[in-house]
Design an enzyme around this catalytic site. Structure first.
Site, PDB file in Angstrom:
ATOM      1  N   CYS A  71      23.545  21.485 -48.018  1.00  0.00           N
ATOM      2  CA  CYS A  71      24.050  21.020 -49.814  1.00  0.00           C
ATOM      3  C   CYS A  71      24.734  23.001 -50.570  1.00  0.00           C
ATOM      4  O   CYS A  71      24.024  23.586 -49.761  1.00  0.00           O
ATOM      5  CB  CYS A  71      22.420  20.639 -50.943  1.00  0.00           C
ATOM      6  N   GLU A  93      -8.475  27.044 -12.559  1.00  0.00           N
ATOM      7  CA  GLU A  93      -6.861  27.959 -14.038  1.00  0.00           C
ATOM      8  C   GLU A  93      -5.720  27.381 -14.582  1.00  0.00           C
ATOM      9  O   GLU A  93      -6.178  25.535 -14.485  1.00  0.00           O
ATOM     10  CB  GLU A  93      -5.673  28.154 -12.448  1.00  0.00           C
ATOM     11  N   CYS A 148      22.881  15.471 -52.052  1.00  0.00           N
ATOM     12  CA  CYS A 148      21.799  16.489 -51.618  1.00  0.00           C
ATOM     13  C   CYS A 148      21.052  15.292 -52.627  1.00  0.00           C
ATOM     14  O   CYS A 148      20.923  15.152 -53.558  1.00  0.00           O
ATOM     15  CB  CYS A 148      22.295  17.857 -52.595  1.00  0.00           C
ATOM     16  N   TYR A 207       1.178  32.868 -10.608  1.00  0.00           N
ATOM     17  CA  TYR A 207      -0.506  32.958  -9.854  1.00  0.00           C
ATOM     18  C   TYR A 207      -0.320  32.357  -8.651  1.00  0.00           C
ATOM     19  O   TYR A 207      -1.524  31.578  -7.521  1.00  0.00           O
ATOM     20  CB  TYR A 207      -0.858  31.637 -10.742  1.00  0.00           C
ATOM     21  N   CYS A 262      19.808  17.298 -56.221  1.00  0.00           N
ATOM     22  CA  CYS A 262      20.978  18.101 -57.367  1.00  0.00           C
ATOM     23  C   CYS A 262      22.221  16.840 -57.411  1.00  0.00           C
ATOM     24  O   CYS A 262      22.916  17.385 -57.549  1.00  0.00           O
ATOM     25  CB  CYS A 262      21.732  19.219 -56.681  1.00  0.00           C
ATOM     26  N   ASP A 306       2.758  25.230 -18.697  1.00  0.00           N
ATOM     27  CA  ASP A 306       4.142  24.156 -18.596  1.00  0.00           C
ATOM     28  C   ASP A 306       5.275  25.112 -19.393  1.00  0.00           C
ATOM     29  O   ASP A 306       5.629  25.263 -20.542  1.00  0.00           O
ATOM     30  CB  ASP A 306       3.149  23.116 -20.491  1.00  0.00           C
ATOM     31  N   CYS A 358      22.294  24.904 -56.785  1.00  0.00           N
ATOM     32  CA  CYS A 358      21.333  23.954 -56.819  1.00  0.00           C
ATOM     33  C   CYS A 358      19.853  23.861 -56.650  1.00  0.00           C
ATOM     34  O   CYS A 358      18.761  25.200 -56.244  1.00  0.00           O
ATOM     35  CB  CYS A 358      21.319  23.261 -55.134  1.00  0.00           C
ATOM     36  N   LYS A 389      -3.153  25.371 -16.244  1.00  0.00           N
ATOM     37  CA  LYS A 389      -1.934  24.530 -15.408  1.00  0.00           C
ATOM     38  C   LYS A 389      -0.694  24.520 -16.928  1.00  0.00           C
ATOM     39  O   LYS A 389      -0.434  24.117 -17.928  1.00  0.00           O
ATOM     40  CB  LYS A 389      -1.656  22.732 -15.277  1.00  0.00           C
ATOM     41  N   LYS A 417      -4.255  16.591 -15.425  1.00  0.00           N
ATOM     42  CA  LYS A 417      -3.533  16.505 -16.279  1.00  0.00           C
ATOM     43  C   LYS A 417      -4.706  15.843 -17.461  1.00  0.00           C
ATOM     44  O   LYS A 417      -5.215  15.389 -17.291  1.00  0.00           O
ATOM     45  CB  LYS A 417      -2.513  15.427 -16.099  1.00  0.00           C
TER      46      LYS A 417
HETATM   47 ZN   LIG Z   1      21.653  20.853 -54.218  1.00  0.00          ZN
END
Ligand SMILES: [Zn+2]
Length: 705
Positions: free
Chosen positions: A417, A106, A399, A217, A402, A110, A422, A108, A305
């Site tokens: 920003c 089966e 930013c 399971y 701009c 995570d 912008c 495994k 694994k």
């Molecule tokens: Zn900006």
């Protein structure tokens, strides 16, 4: 109430376990609302396992402890196939003489190990593995996972404990992280992390919005003694509606088991959950006792694994991208490297804090992994290889596009920003505006959006409706030194822009790109409004917010709905929103709600929504078949689309009053038979209303998404 509980549970199962929903979401919501209302009116009849508890319920203040009996052991892990050959030899020695066994392989998963306890076939407790002996009682949070049945069918044991893994779906993880980042929150490192974090949340309402699911399971302490094999047990779990792994192999001998492990390894990126290995078990359960267990793990199973898929590369530079809402996202520019089947040259770094926490520096050798097998991410710096004289990364104070000062908004991790003009934000907004689920303007991709904004041709998405498309055809959209005219694409774009005028309200609402308003939320909101212009000062949205404040936890509706309602009203109350709407109206654009698909086209009940309620003289299914044959649509609960409420005996005044308020006609059985009689006459084949040998009604057309 029992009927509604059963219907909601049945539809949850169809939707989440069998992936074949049979009713539209709006209808499901209506049933849910009705049940909530009834439970408020008659708390004495409220089912302690009501599906409404999945999303409401009191915030948990800390978690109670649960002692596992027997303990939830972990599996011995191995990393080499040779270890599995030794396992096979070990079993041959330890098995009772003459014992024959097969192997189960089966995935495994995570995720986070979980125990589910059912008493009287009702889910009464969900607990994390914890340290194996004692875990946390997270029942309230696990109840929000819709694929986990709250009750088991009659053929299940009265009392049973099952065990498995709760996980966050991979695409759900990607979406959650994108949303967290876009709203300035902190992203999770990987799906397991996000899953564990979600289960630890104290507010089940927030957990309900997380894309969690489970694979069961294993047996727990009670209820699984009767199974001869693991395979048989898993089949029974599936029959009872418990979510089980979509992939399982039962094979003869270790050689075949190793082949199955390889097959699984080849598919490891194709599941909706992350897997980090394969589990190998003996299939014959009666042999388990003979083999026994060590203090930590059973002796009849092993976890294998797979080698972690990661790659070493060099971080060349860190660039900063500006999102649609101004969030500044650092991006790792990498020496291209192959990982899990694709060449990767960029990876997200999430935010300044995560860069600082890992002390990631330009020029570093780094490990690259794929979080959720999807998103490339840096999984640590190889410090031994760090160049002398490297300096910690300093996040830019402005930013990058701009030059406006970057700010950290209170309560957010991200820098933003805040310049509304912008160009980078406008480029991304324009791209979103034209995207497939928004206005679907195919000729307008990210690169064209960049150029249109750069050259000052578009200063607002609505400029698309007033562009000089003849001039646009002459626009140079080529690379430096390789000029290329936009040409025919200008006409294609113009056509798509004109077609967008007729797109329904939800698409437009999504296209604006209001934070919290994704495609699904936009549909939910659009369903409650006739026209786009109704959104600006919507009593419906104000109600959602007021009800939430008033009723607090009692009224669930998804958390996001309240946040979304606030965001939509906020948008239209702002200067930009006001001018946006005014301009749309002056362009003659005021999108309407999408019409729900209608299937029934003939018969006197054609297209009429019908709800059956109360005690009827014939089985509900029989009436339902008759109604559908006459072109009607049988609904689970009254909505604004319901034409007839067929009320049998014992129907409360509240229900009929509520139905009338929605414009529904309340009729009795006799009147229904009259209507159906007319149907019988009208039908050319003279179908009798009670003809029992007809085919069952076809599954209705769906408007699900
Ligand atoms: Zn900006």
């Amino acid at each position: 109430m029992a009927h509604l509980v059963a219907e909601i549970n049945r539809n949850d199962r169809l939707y989440y376990v069998e992936a074949r929903p049979v009713i539209p979401d709006a209808e499901y919501d209506a049933m849910y609302e009705e049940l909530l209302a009834l439970e408020r009116e008659h708390p004495e009849f409220k089912d302690p396992n009501s599906p409404t508890l999945r999303v409401s319920g009191e915030p948990i203040s800390g978690f109670a402890q649960v002692r596992h009996s027997p303990p939830m052991k972990s599996l011995d892990k191995c990393y080499e196939k040779g270890d599995l050959m030794q396992f096979d030899a070990f079993l041959s020695r330890e098995m009772p003489s003459g014992a024959k066994w097969r192997y189960v392989v089966e995935p495994k998963v995570d995720g986070v190990s979980m125990s589910l306890l059912y008493e009287d076939r009702r889910l009464v407790r969900a607990a994390t593995r914890g340290n194996g002996e004692v875990g946390d009682d997270v029942t309230q949070n696990v109840r929000t996972i819709r694929s986990i049945p709250k009750t088991l069918p009659d053929d299940a044991p009265d009392e049973i404990e099952v065990r498995g893994e709760v996980y966050m779906t991979r695409d759900g993880f990607a979406r959650l992280n994108a949303a967290l980042e876009e709203s300035g929150g902190e992203a999770f490192m990987n799906p397991r992390n996000a899953c564990a974090g979600s289960l630890k949340l104290l507010d089940p309402k927030v957990v309900a919005g997380r894309p969690l699911d489970m694979v069961v399971y294993n047996s727990g302490g009670v209820g699984c003694d009767g199974f001869a094999t693991h395979e048989e047990m898993i089949a029974a779990f599936a029959r009872w509606g418990l979510p089980v792994s979509p992939w399982i192999r039962v094979v003869d001998g270790m050689e075949a088991a190793l082949a199955a492990i390889d097959e699984l390894g080849g598919r490891r990126h194709g599941f909706r959950f992350e897997i980090d290995g394969a589990v190998l078990k003996v299939n014959e359960r009666p042999l388990y006792d003979a083999l026994g267990a060590t203090a930590h793990s059973p002796r009849w199973a092993r976890a294998y694994k797979y080698a972690p898929e990661r790659a070493e590369t060099v971080l060349r530079a860190i660039t900063v991208q500006v999102g649609r809402t101004g969030v500044l996202t650092p991006v790792a520019e990498l020496e291209p490297v192959e990982l899990a089947g694709s060449v990767i040259s960029r990876a997200t770094l999430h935010n300044a804090e995560q860069i600082a926490a890992q002390d990631i520096r330009v020029g570093d050798h780094v490990w690259l992994v794929k979080a959720g097998d999807v998103i490339p991410a840096i999984d640590g710096v190889i410090k031994e290889k760090r160049q002398e004289g490297s300096a910690p990364y300093v996040f830019p104070a402005v930013c990058p596009v701009c030059g406006a000062a970057a700010e950290r908004v209170d309560g957010e991790v991200a820098m933003r920003c805040r310049n509304p003009g912008c160009p980078a934000q406008l480029q991304r907004r324009l791209e979103h505006f034209a995207s497939r689920n928004a206005l679907d303007i195919k000729a307008l991709g990210g690169r064209i959006a960049d150029i249109l904004v750069e050259k000052g041709i578009v200063r607002d998405p609505l400029d698309l409706f007033t562009l000089d498309y003849a001039a646009l055809a002459e626009l140079n959209v080529g690379e430096d030194g390789a000029p290329r005219k936009f040409g025919r694409n200008a006409a294609v774009m113009r056509e798509a822009v004109e077609a967008a005028r007729a797109l329904p309200l939800d698409r437009w609402l999504f296209a604006i790109g209001i934070p919290q308003v994704g495609a699904t939320v936009a549909k939910d909101i659009a369903a409650e409004h006739e026209r786009f212009s109704d959104l600006a000062d919507s009593p419906v949205l104000r109600n959602v917010i007021e009800n939430d404040a008033k009723k607090g936890r009692e009224r669930k509706i998804l958390e996001i709905k309240v946040e979304a309602a606030k965001a939509v009203l906020g948008f239209f109350a702002g200067e930009y929103g006001k001018s946006f709407l005014a301009r749309m109206l002056s362009l003659g654009i005021d999108p309407r709600r999408a019409e729900r698909e209608q299937v029934a086209t003939a018969g006197p009940l054609a297209g009429a929504g019908c709800v059956l309620t109360g005690t009827l003289s014939r089985p509900r299914g029989e009436y339902a078949a008759m109604i559908e044959k006459a072109g009607g649509i049988v609904q689970g609960a009254v909505t604004s689309k319901t034409r007839y409420l067929i009320a049998g005996a014992n129907v409360g005044a509240t229900k009929t009053a509520k139905a009338r308020a929605l414009g529904t006609e309340v009729i009795d059985e006799a009147r229904l038979l009259e209507l159906l009689g007319a149907a019988a006459q009208a039908a050319p084949e003279g179908a009798a209303p009670d003809a029992a040998d007809e085919e069952p009604p076809a599954v209705r057309q769906q408007t699900l998404f």
